[in-house]
Design a protein around this motif. Structure first.
Motif, PDB file in Angstrom:
ATOM      1  N   UNK A  15       0.836  -1.205   0.000  1.00 50.53           N
ATOM      2  CA  UNK A  15       0.000   0.000   0.000  1.00 50.53           C
ATOM      3  C   UNK A  15       0.867   1.250   0.000  1.00 50.53           C
ATOM      4  N   UNK A  16       1.856   1.278   0.879  1.00 49.29           N
ATOM      5  CA  UNK A  16       2.736   2.458   0.963  1.00 49.29           C
ATOM      6  C   UNK A  16       3.519   2.672  -0.329  1.00 49.29           C
ATOM      7  N   UNK A  39      -5.952  -4.208  -4.618  1.00 51.16           N
ATOM      8  CA  UNK A  39      -5.154  -3.167  -3.956  1.00 51.16           C
ATOM      9  C   UNK A  39      -6.047  -2.003  -3.548  1.00 51.16           C
ATOM     10  N   UNK A  40      -7.030  -1.681  -4.373  1.00 47.98           N
ATOM     11  CA  UNK A  40      -7.965  -0.606  -4.038  1.00 47.98           C
ATOM     12  C   UNK A  40      -8.724  -0.951  -2.749  1.00 47.98           C
ATOM     13  N   UNK A  41      -9.148  -2.208  -2.622  1.00 46.29           N
ATOM     14  CA  UNK A  41      -9.870  -2.663  -1.421  1.00 46.29           C
ATOM     15  C   UNK A  41      -8.964  -2.577  -0.193  1.00 46.29           C
ATOM     16  N   UNK A  42      -7.708  -2.997  -0.339  1.00 50.44           N
ATOM     17  CA  UNK A  42      -6.755  -2.912   0.768  1.00 50.44           C
ATOM     18  C   UNK A  42      -6.578  -1.468   1.222  1.00 50.44           C
ATOM     19  N   UNK A  43      -6.461  -0.555   0.254  1.00 58.37           N
ATOM     20  CA  UNK A  43      -6.272   0.864   0.592  1.00 58.37           C
ATOM     21  C   UNK A  43      -7.474   1.380   1.365  1.00 58.37           C
ATOM     22  N   UNK A  44      -8.674   1.077   0.919  1.00 56.49           N
ATOM     23  CA  UNK A  44      -9.891   1.514   1.610  1.00 56.49           C
ATOM     24  C   UNK A  44      -9.963   0.921   3.021  1.00 56.49           C
ATOM     25  N   UNK A  52      -4.973  -2.522  11.781  1.00 53.95           N
ATOM     26  CA  UNK A  52      -5.836  -3.556  12.359  1.00 53.95           C
ATOM     27  C   UNK A  52      -6.768  -4.172  11.311  1.00 53.95           C
ATOM     28  N   UNK A  53      -6.934  -3.498  10.187  1.00 60.23           N
ATOM     29  CA  UNK A  53      -7.778  -4.045   9.112  1.00 60.23           C
ATOM     30  C   UNK A  53      -7.225  -5.373   8.605  1.00 60.23           C
ATOM     31  N   UNK A  54      -5.913  -5.577   8.759  1.00 61.52           N
ATOM     32  CA  UNK A  54      -5.282  -6.775   8.236  1.00 61.52           C
ATOM     33  C   UNK A  54      -4.901  -7.782   9.316  1.00 61.52           C
TER      34      UNK A  54
END
Length: 71
Positions: A15-16, A39-44, A52-54
């Motif tokens: 992401x970074x 990747x878009x979903x991960x960013x959101x 903590x999302x991951x």
């Protein structure tokens, strides 16, 4: 080829790198086989919940270890 599993640290690194412009959607697709929507979903998720999302959950806590061994 199976889907690559990414650790929370890997996701944050990707992401970074994407947000800084080091990599593009097409580079991620070529290197990791990722779809742009992934990747878009991960960013959101990261923007909403931070790292903590991951975080991985405790797994299947519904059954005891003893029960799992019997089955």
């Amino acid at each position: 080829m199976g889907k690559i599993k990414f650790t929370p640290e890997d996701k944050l690194k990707i992401i970074r790198a994407f947000q800084s412009g080091e990599v593009s959607y097409s580079m991620l697709k070529n290197v990791y086989g990722m779809a742009p929507n992934e990747i878009y979903r991960w960013i959101k998720q990261y923007e909403t919940h931070g790292i903590t999302a991951f975080a991985r959950g405790p797994g299947n806590s519904k059954y005891t270890q003893e029960f799992k061994i019997k089955c």
